[in-house]
Design a protein around this motif. Structure first.
Motif, short mmCIF file in Angstrom:
data_model
loop_
_atom_site.label_atom_id
_atom_site.label_comp_id
_atom_site.label_asym_id
_atom_site.label_seq_id
_atom_site.Cartn_x
_atom_site.Cartn_y
_atom_site.Cartn_z
N ALA A 18 0.88 -1.18 0.03
CA ALA A 18 0.21 -0.03 0.02
C ALA A 18 0.81 1.36 -0.02
CB ALA A 18 -0.80 -0.06 1.02
N GLY A 19 2.04 1.18 0.62
CA GLY A 19 3.18 2.34 0.89
C GLY A 19 3.48 2.43 -0.59
N LEU A 20 3.87 1.37 -1.18
CA LEU A 20 4.42 1.54 -2.43
C LEU A 20 3.56 2.09 -3.44
CD1 LEU A 20 7.12 1.17 -4.14
CD2 LEU A 20 6.18 -1.29 -4.60
N TRP A 21 2.34 1.74 -3.48
CA TRP A 21 1.41 2.26 -4.59
C TRP A 21 1.05 3.93 -4.12
CZ3 TRP A 21 -1.51 1.49 -8.52
CH2 TRP A 21 -2.55 2.41 -8.75
N ARG A 22 1.22 4.27 -2.91
CA ARG A 22 1.33 5.84 -2.58
C ARG A 22 2.58 6.63 -3.00
NH1 ARG A 22 -2.18 8.87 -3.15
NH2 ARG A 22 -3.45 7.25 -2.27
N VAL A 23 3.77 5.96 -2.76
CA VAL A 23 4.86 6.39 -3.30
C VAL A 23 4.99 6.65 -4.85
CG1 VAL A 23 7.50 5.92 -3.63
CG2 VAL A 23 6.59 5.74 -1.45
N LEU A 24 4.44 5.77 -5.74
CA LEU A 24 4.26 5.79 -7.02
C LEU A 24 3.08 6.81 -7.77
CD1 LEU A 24 4.68 2.11 -7.93
CD2 LEU A 24 6.21 3.85 -8.18
N ARG A 25 1.88 6.76 -6.91
CA ARG A 25 0.68 7.41 -7.10
C ARG A 25 0.58 8.65 -6.49
NH1 ARG A 25 -1.72 6.54 -11.96
NH2 ARG A 25 -3.77 7.03 -10.69
N GLY A 26 1.27 8.82 -5.32
CA GLY A 26 0.98 10.00 -4.51
C GLY A 26 0.77 11.45 -5.13
N PRO A 27 -0.22 11.91 -4.93
CA PRO A 27 -0.54 13.50 -5.78
C PRO A 27 0.46 14.44 -5.12
CG PRO A 27 -2.42 12.99 -3.98
CD PRO A 27 -1.43 11.75 -4.19
N ALA A 29 4.14 15.55 -2.80
CA ALA A 29 5.28 15.23 -2.24
C ALA A 29 5.17 14.91 -0.83
CB ALA A 29 6.32 16.22 -2.44
N VAL A 30 4.21 15.39 0.04
CA VAL A 30 3.86 15.04 1.57
C VAL A 30 3.57 13.74 1.47
CG1 VAL A 30 2.59 15.70 3.38
CG2 VAL A 30 3.46 17.34 2.06
N ASP A 31 2.45 13.24 0.52
CA ASP A 31 1.89 11.92 0.44
C ASP A 31 3.21 10.79 0.31
OD1 ASP A 31 -0.66 12.70 0.84
OD2 ASP A 31 -0.95 12.95 -1.40
N ARG A 32 4.19 11.27 -0.64
CA ARG A 32 5.21 10.48 -1.04
C ARG A 32 5.95 10.32 0.39
NH1 ARG A 32 4.57 12.94 -6.28
NH2 ARG A 32 3.95 11.30 -7.78
N MET A 33 6.27 11.26 1.04
CA MET A 33 7.04 11.48 2.08
C MET A 33 6.44 10.65 3.34
SD MET A 33 10.03 12.44 3.20
CE MET A 33 10.57 11.25 4.56
N MET A 34 5.18 10.38 3.62
CA MET A 34 4.56 9.75 4.59
C MET A 34 4.50 8.48 4.09
SD MET A 34 3.62 11.74 6.79
CE MET A 34 2.78 10.74 7.86
N ALA A 35 4.75 7.90 2.86
CA ALA A 35 4.73 6.73 2.62
C ALA A 35 6.18 6.15 2.74
CB ALA A 35 4.28 6.44 1.10
N ALA A 36 7.03 6.94 2.69
CA ALA A 36 8.58 6.68 2.97
C ALA A 36 8.71 6.63 4.34
CB ALA A 36 9.48 7.70 2.31
N GLN A 37 7.97 7.07 5.01
CA GLN A 37 8.01 7.09 6.74
C GLN A 37 7.39 5.90 7.01
OE1 GLN A 37 9.67 9.06 8.57
NE2 GLN A 37 8.97 8.09 10.58
N LEU A 38 6.27 5.44 6.20
CA LEU A 38 5.86 3.98 6.69
C LEU A 38 6.64 2.93 6.40
CD1 LEU A 38 3.13 2.24 6.90
CD2 LEU A 38 2.76 2.40 4.51
N PHE A 39 7.50 3.10 5.31
CA PHE A 39 8.58 2.04 4.96
C PHE A 39 9.61 1.99 6.16
CE2 PHE A 39 8.49 2.83 0.18
CZ PHE A 39 7.41 1.93 -0.01
#
Length: 99
Positions: A18-27, A29-39
């Motif tokens: 789910a986090g990888l999906w958000r990194v690839l499709r995050g609208p 940069a904050v969404d992508r950063m939060m997914a990286a924090q999830l990782f």
């Protein structure tokens, strides 16, 4: 009990999808950063579970390093992305090399 820890670690790996999906499709940069924090958080949890299941206390040290790296990553992102966070000499139009 060891199989329980390994099962939970595998389930945590699924949350990374789910986090990888958000990194690839995050609208944003904050969404992508939060997914990286999830990782980072999930990696720490998986390493702690595997350390307990496999009886490898050294993996706890690796988990600690991952946790510290995750914090540094977030701090670097916030420092770079925060609006209006310019050094004082740039805000006033002065430069340190000109006197």
């Amino acid at each position: 009990m060891d199989s329980f820890f390994i099962t939970v670690a595998c389930l945590l790996l699924l949350t990374l999808m789910a986090g990888l999906w958000r990194v690839l499709r995050g609208p944003t940069a904050v969404d992508r950063m939060m997914a990286a924090q999830l990782f980072g958080t999930t990696a720490v949890a998986i390493l702690l579970l595997l350390a307990e299941a496999l009886g490898q206390p050294a993996m706890r040290n690796v988990a600690l390093v991952f946790a510290l790296l995750a914090v540094v990553t977030v701090m670097a992102f916030v420092h770079r992305a925060w609006p209006g966070d310019e050094p004082r000499h740039q805000q006033r139009g002065r430069h340190d090399d000109v006197e």
